[in-house]
Design a protein around this motif. Structure first.
Motif, PDB file in Angstrom:
ATOM      1  N   LEU A   7       0.831  -1.208   0.000  1.00  0.00           N
ATOM      2  CA  LEU A   7       0.000   0.000   0.000  1.00  0.00           C
ATOM      3  C   LEU A   7       0.866   1.259   0.000  1.00  0.00           C
ATOM      4  O   LEU A   7       0.604   2.200  -0.768  1.00  0.00           O
ATOM      5  CB  LEU A   7      -0.933  -0.017   1.219  1.00  0.00           C
ATOM      6  N   ILE A   8       1.895   1.287   0.824  1.00  0.00           N
ATOM      7  CA  ILE A   8       2.806   2.443   0.848  1.00  0.00           C
ATOM      8  C   ILE A   8       3.519   2.571  -0.497  1.00  0.00           C
ATOM      9  O   ILE A   8       3.661   3.682  -1.035  1.00  0.00           O
ATOM     10  CB  ILE A   8       3.825   2.320   2.002  1.00  0.00           C
ATOM     11  N   THR A   9       3.943   1.456  -1.056  1.00  0.00           N
ATOM     12  CA  THR A   9       4.601   1.474  -2.375  1.00  0.00           C
ATOM     13  C   THR A   9       3.652   2.018  -3.435  1.00  0.00           C
ATOM     14  O   THR A   9       4.046   2.841  -4.273  1.00  0.00           O
ATOM     15  CB  THR A   9       5.094   0.065  -2.744  1.00  0.00           C
ATOM     16  N   LYS A  10       2.386   1.590  -3.383  1.00  0.00           N
ATOM     17  CA  LYS A  10       1.384   2.097  -4.333  1.00  0.00           C
ATOM     18  C   LYS A  10       1.228   3.611  -4.190  1.00  0.00           C
ATOM     19  O   LYS A  10       1.172   4.337  -5.189  1.00  0.00           O
ATOM     20  CB  LYS A  10       0.036   1.403  -4.093  1.00  0.00           C
ATOM     21  N   SER A  65      12.147   5.063  -0.321  1.00  0.00           N
ATOM     22  CA  SER A  65      12.930   3.895   0.088  1.00  0.00           C
ATOM     23  C   SER A  65      12.570   3.515   1.524  1.00  0.00           C
ATOM     24  O   SER A  65      11.774   4.194   2.174  1.00  0.00           O
ATOM     25  CB  SER A  65      14.429   4.206  -0.002  1.00  0.00           C
ATOM     26  N   ASN A  66      13.179   2.450   1.987  1.00  0.00           N
ATOM     27  CA  ASN A  66      13.055   2.000   3.376  1.00  0.00           C
ATOM     28  C   ASN A  66      11.606   1.803   3.816  1.00  0.00           C
ATOM     29  O   ASN A  66      11.238   2.162   4.936  1.00  0.00           O
ATOM     30  CB  ASN A  66      13.761   2.963   4.338  1.00  0.00           C
ATOM     31  N   ILE A  67      10.797   1.238   2.947  1.00  0.00           N
ATOM     32  CA  ILE A  67       9.401   0.977   3.301  1.00  0.00           C
ATOM     33  C   ILE A  67       9.341  -0.216   4.248  1.00  0.00           C
ATOM     34  O   ILE A  67       9.884  -1.282   3.957  1.00  0.00           O
ATOM     35  CB  ILE A  67       8.554   0.724   2.046  1.00  0.00           C
ATOM     36  N   LYS A  68       8.674   0.016   5.377  1.00  0.00           N
ATOM     37  CA  LYS A  68       8.483  -1.030   6.380  1.00  0.00           C
ATOM     38  C   LYS A  68       7.049  -0.928   6.880  1.00  0.00           C
ATOM     39  O   LYS A  68       6.554   0.175   7.115  1.00  0.00           O
ATOM     40  CB  LYS A  68       9.443  -0.841   7.554  1.00  0.00           C
ATOM     41  N   ALA A  69       6.404  -2.065   7.057  1.00  0.00           N
ATOM     42  CA  ALA A  69       5.037  -2.044   7.596  1.00  0.00           C
ATOM     43  C   ALA A  69       4.654  -3.424   8.107  1.00  0.00           C
ATOM     44  O   ALA A  69       5.152  -4.448   7.627  1.00  0.00           O
ATOM     45  CB  ALA A  69       4.045  -1.593   6.532  1.00  0.00           C
ATOM     46  N   GLY A  71       0.851  -5.073  10.323  1.00  0.00           N
ATOM     47  CA  GLY A  71      -0.589  -4.909  10.320  1.00  0.00           C
ATOM     48  C   GLY A  71      -1.083  -3.624  10.951  1.00  0.00           C
ATOM     49  O   GLY A  71      -2.211  -3.214  10.723  1.00  0.00           O
ATOM     50  N   GLU A  72      -0.245  -2.967  11.747  1.00  0.00           N
ATOM     51  CA  GLU A  72      -0.686  -1.771  12.477  1.00  0.00           C
ATOM     52  C   GLU A  72      -0.014  -0.484  12.043  1.00  0.00           C
ATOM     53  O   GLU A  72      -0.662   0.547  11.946  1.00  0.00           O
ATOM     54  CB  GLU A  72      -0.436  -1.970  13.972  1.00  0.00           C
ATOM     55  N   LYS A  73       1.308  -0.533  11.826  1.00  0.00           N
ATOM     56  CA  LYS A  73       2.023   0.709  11.528  1.00  0.00           C
ATOM     57  C   LYS A  73       3.087   0.478  10.468  1.00  0.00           C
ATOM     58  O   LYS A  73       3.461  -0.658  10.178  1.00  0.00           O
ATOM     59  CB  LYS A  73       2.633   1.301  12.795  1.00  0.00           C
ATOM     60  N   GLY A  74       3.552   1.599   9.920  1.00  0.00           N
ATOM     61  CA  GLY A  74       4.569   1.516   8.887  1.00  0.00           C
ATOM     62  C   GLY A  74       5.341   2.817   8.789  1.00  0.00           C
ATOM     63  O   GLY A  74       5.015   3.812   9.443  1.00  0.00           O
ATOM     64  N   SER A  75       6.379   2.787   7.940  1.00  0.00           N
ATOM     65  CA  SER A  75       7.192   3.982   7.730  1.00  0.00           C
ATOM     66  C   SER A  75       7.851   3.911   6.359  1.00  0.00           C
ATOM     67  O   SER A  75       7.925   2.849   5.740  1.00  0.00           O
ATOM     68  CB  SER A  75       8.261   4.109   8.823  1.00  0.00           C
ATOM     69  N   ALA A  76       8.326   5.053   5.924  1.00  0.00           N
ATOM     70  CA  ALA A  76       9.056   5.150   4.660  1.00  0.00           C
ATOM     71  C   ALA A  76       9.882   6.425   4.692  1.00  0.00           C
ATOM     72  O   ALA A  76       9.581   7.363   5.439  1.00  0.00           O
ATOM     73  CB  ALA A  76       8.096   5.182   3.472  1.00  0.00           C
ATOM     74  N   ASP A  77      10.915   6.442   3.899  1.00  0.00           N
ATOM     75  CA  ASP A  77      11.690   7.653   3.670  1.00  0.00           C
ATOM     76  C   ASP A  77      11.437   8.069   2.229  1.00  0.00           C
ATOM     77  O   ASP A  77      11.364   7.216   1.334  1.00  0.00           O
ATOM     78  CB  ASP A  77      13.178   7.398   3.890  1.00  0.00           C
ATOM     79  N   TRP A  78      11.269   9.358   2.024  1.00  0.00           N
ATOM     80  CA  TRP A  78      11.100   9.825   0.657  1.00  0.00           C
ATOM     81  C   TRP A  78      11.749  11.190   0.487  1.00  0.00           C
ATOM     82  O   TRP A  78      12.009  11.892   1.457  1.00  0.00           O
ATOM     83  CB  TRP A  78       9.643   9.810   0.238  1.00  0.00           C
TER      84      TRP A  78
END
Length: 157
Positions: A7-10, A65-69, A71-78
């Motif tokens: 989802l974050i990648t999308k 980059s650095n997408i992490k997730a 079921g509850e939380k996630g993060s990314a650098d952009w």
């Protein structure tokens, strides 16, 4: 890859392709967004912000980059490179994003970046010299919010 990483990648792939509607489709209807310029946006405001920014963007390039997730939380650098519309100055902004999820959508999205660095790039010497003052950041935030309200009224959102 976890579905929320997808989802974050999308979301960021749509951003790279300047596809605001696909970005908005990643958000929960009760999305809560904030960053140093656009504080405490809720619901349609958050999606409208991305549509407005894409419409106004000049020479926009997005990298993520650095997408992490889980079921509850996630993060990314952009990172975003663009010419700031008010001054024409080139901005290279590095952002860390944090997310929460609900029902397969992004429920909260918080972007973190240095307002002082951003003001320096966007406004030039005045931004570098005065960017550490909360009053300048508050002024930029107020102008951003006012601009968003006008955009939403004009677009009948």
């Amino acid at each position: 890859m976890h579905p929320n990483e997808e989802l974050i990648t999308k979301f960021y792939s749509a951003f790279q392709n300047k596809d605001g509607n696909s970005m908005v489709s990643c958000y929960h209807e009760n999305i809560e967004f904030s960053d140093p310029a656009f504080r405490d946006l809720k619901g349609k405001e958050a999606g409208a912000m991305w549509l407005m920014l894409l419409e106004r963007s000049q020479n926009l390039t997005i990298r993520f980059s650095n997408i992490k997730a889980d079921g509850e939380k996630g993060s990314a650098d952009w990172e975003a490179d663009y010419n700031f519309s008010k001054t024409g100055r080139m901005v290279h902004n590095k952002i860390h994003a944090e997310f929460t999820f609900e029902n397969g959508k992004i429920r909260t999205h918080k972007d973190h970046f240095s307002m002082w660095k951003w003001l320096g790039m966007a406004m030039g010497p005045v931004g570098y010299l005065l960017g550490w003052l909360p009053s300048l950041g508050n002024k930029v935030s107020k102008e951003a919010t006012t601009g968003l309200q006008m955009y939403m009224k004009r677009k009948r959102m």
